[in-house]
Enzyme design. Structure first.
Site, short mmCIF file in Angstrom:
data_model
loop_
_atom_site.label_atom_id
_atom_site.label_comp_id
_atom_site.label_asym_id
_atom_site.label_seq_id
_atom_site.Cartn_x
_atom_site.Cartn_y
_atom_site.Cartn_z
N ASN A 14 -24.21 42.97 11.26
CA ASN A 14 -24.00 42.53 12.63
C ASN A 14 -22.51 42.29 12.88
OD1 ASN A 14 -25.58 40.18 11.17
ND2 ASN A 14 -24.46 39.08 12.71
N ASP A 15 -22.11 41.20 13.46
CA ASP A 15 -20.76 41.02 14.03
C ASP A 15 -19.59 41.61 13.23
OD1 ASP A 15 -22.58 39.26 15.08
OD2 ASP A 15 -21.43 37.47 14.65
N PRO A 16 -18.60 42.19 13.96
CA PRO A 16 -17.32 42.48 13.31
C PRO A 16 -16.60 41.18 12.97
CG PRO A 16 -17.21 42.95 15.68
CD PRO A 16 -18.62 42.55 15.39
N GLN A 31 -20.52 41.10 9.24
CA GLN A 31 -21.70 40.39 8.77
C GLN A 31 -22.63 41.41 8.11
OE1 GLN A 31 -22.57 36.59 9.60
NE2 GLN A 31 -20.57 37.19 8.85
N SER A 75 -19.71 34.46 10.66
CA SER A 75 -18.57 35.19 11.25
C SER A 75 -17.26 34.42 11.24
CB SER A 75 -18.91 35.59 12.68
OG SER A 75 -19.83 36.63 12.66
#
Ligand code: FRU
Length: 426
Positions: A14-16, A31, A75
């Protein structure tokens, strides 16, 4: 290999995180749950690129080792100081495990702290000896929540101090917390900012200036139509850490699939943003999740534009009639017209631009077929980037963007005015 999107190499992403240009390369962490295509105990995956395309996968950078991050490295962001790469992230400790899947907790019962780790070369991180907790779990619910405070984004202020923005919640409303530091290790709480009507928790905040104008990007939880990243013009006083947001808050992207964008400065000093594409199903490699193409952020007359990064657009030089695996389409639409890109329909309706992916969707309720821009008038220009599982529609030079996850596109393209297809340079 010619690629424009960074895709999950295995498992789930998921998230950068920690997006930065460091020692001549772009580093993008993210992530990552490496063991299965579903969310779980978070690690930081890592990829590097010279040109924001053709990403090279590297070893996992961060993984749980300390009591404060034993259930996940959530993150965070990166900065450079004295030639070292510094990472900031949220360490998570579950209070009650899901007995059927110990990679998750039950009913949000977890505690969050903010941690720091640094590296000389940007590749090797001492997960056992190099981590330190810089902000312990919050004690005062008036300031922020002990569980839901996370995603530190750090930047160097014009006043010489380091600044950190954190996402949090208090009194059922999303909130930013601001801290400052002189050495990246000792942090002092300074101030907070909250606004009504924008969800109960704000994830992945990012603050920066473009041509002297402040911009905030954040991902509120609990909006009417689910989770959608937003952005707004913002004013921020570095000496007091007081923030104010303009009333015209925009969607970061008008599709529902992009989330948790993070920005950095590119090698030429432009503000570049990349975001996670939420996907309902794995890709052909069995993994799930990918990132948007990098977008340049610009502010004009109070409106925030996101344009394709020139390092990507300049690669589409070969005009073609038959689309390849990755291609770009330029077209114009007027009232009554429809552009069909491999089964994905784009058309104006009541002054807005609408997309419909019903022929190429695999999602349920959280992945609706239809997306639309705010009113844009009778006519618009389009620049569309197409890859196996993603379509990114840039409207009127980045005034709005609609991005959707797609499955099973055909190679038929029809409709639109002066429609042209471009393949990547050889
Ligand atoms: C956003 C988010 C962040 C958190 C991370 C966990 O998608 O929920 O707030 O740090 O994902 O993977």
């Amino acid at each position: 290999m010619r690629e424009i999107h960074l895709k999950a190499p295995r498992g789930w992403i998921n998230d950068p995180n920690g997006f930065i240009y460091f020692n001549g390369k772009y580093h993008l962490f993210y992530q990552h749950f490496p063991y299965a295509p579903k969310w779980g105990r978070m690690h930081w995956g890592h990829a590097v690129s010279r040109d924001l395309t053709n990403w090279e996968h590297k070893d996992i950078a961060l993984f749980p080792t300390k009591l404060d991050d034993k259930d996940g490295c959530f993150s965070g962001s990166a900065v450079e100081l004295d030639g070292r790469l510094h990472l900031f992230y949220t360490g998570v400790k579950y209070s009650v495990y899901d007995p059927e899947n110990i990679n998750c907790c039950l009913n949000d019962q977890f505690i969050s702290a903010q941690l720091h780790i640094s590296s000389k070369d940007g590749y090797c991180f001492d997960n056992f000896g190099g981590k330190e907790t810089i902000i312990p779990p919050l004690e005062d619910p008036e300031i922020g929540d002990r569980s839901h405070t996370r995603d530190p984004k750090v930047w160097h202020g014009a006043n010489g101090e380091w600044h950190m923005i954190l996402g949090s919640t208090a009194h059922g409303k999303g909130k930013f917390l601001f801290y400052t530091s002189r050495d990246l290790v000792h942090w002092e709480y300074k101030n907070s900012y909250s606004k009504d009507g924008l969800g109960w928790m704000w994830e992945c905040p990012d603050y920066f200036t473009v041509d002297g104008k402040g911009v905030v990007i954040f991902s509120p939880m609990g909006l009417a139509n689910g989770q959608q990243a937003m952005c707004a013009a913002a004013e921020f006083d570095e000496s007091t850490c007081e923030m104010s947001l303009s009333d015209s808050v925009q969607y970061f992207d008008c599709g529902l699939d992009l989330y948790a964008p993070q920005s950095t400065l590119d090698k030429d000093g432009r503000r570049v943003v990349i975001a996670w594409l939420r996907m309902p199903e794995p890709m052909k490699n069995g993994a799930i999740g990918m990132f948007s193409i990098p977008r340049i952020c610009e502010v004009k007359d109070g409106h925030i534009f996101f344009k394709p990064h020139p390092d990507i657009s300049k690669k589409f030089t070969r005009k073609t009639d038959v689309p390849e695996k990755i291609y770009m389409v330029r077209s114009t639409l007027e009232n009554g017209g429809v552009l069909n890109v491999g089964g994905f329909e784009i058309y104006p309706e009541n002054g807005k631009l609408v997309t419909d992916r019903s022929a190429v969707n695999r999602g349920g309720e959280q992945f609706p077929d239809r997306s639309e821009t705010p009113p844009i008038g009778e006519k618009c220009t389009l620049e569309i980037y197409v890859d196996e599982n993603i379509i990114e529609v840039f409207v009127n030079g980045g005034e709005y963007v609609i991005t959707n996850a797609v499955y099973g596109l055909t190679d038929k393209i029809s409709g639109g005015i002066d429609t042209e297809i471009f393949a990547m340079e050889e």
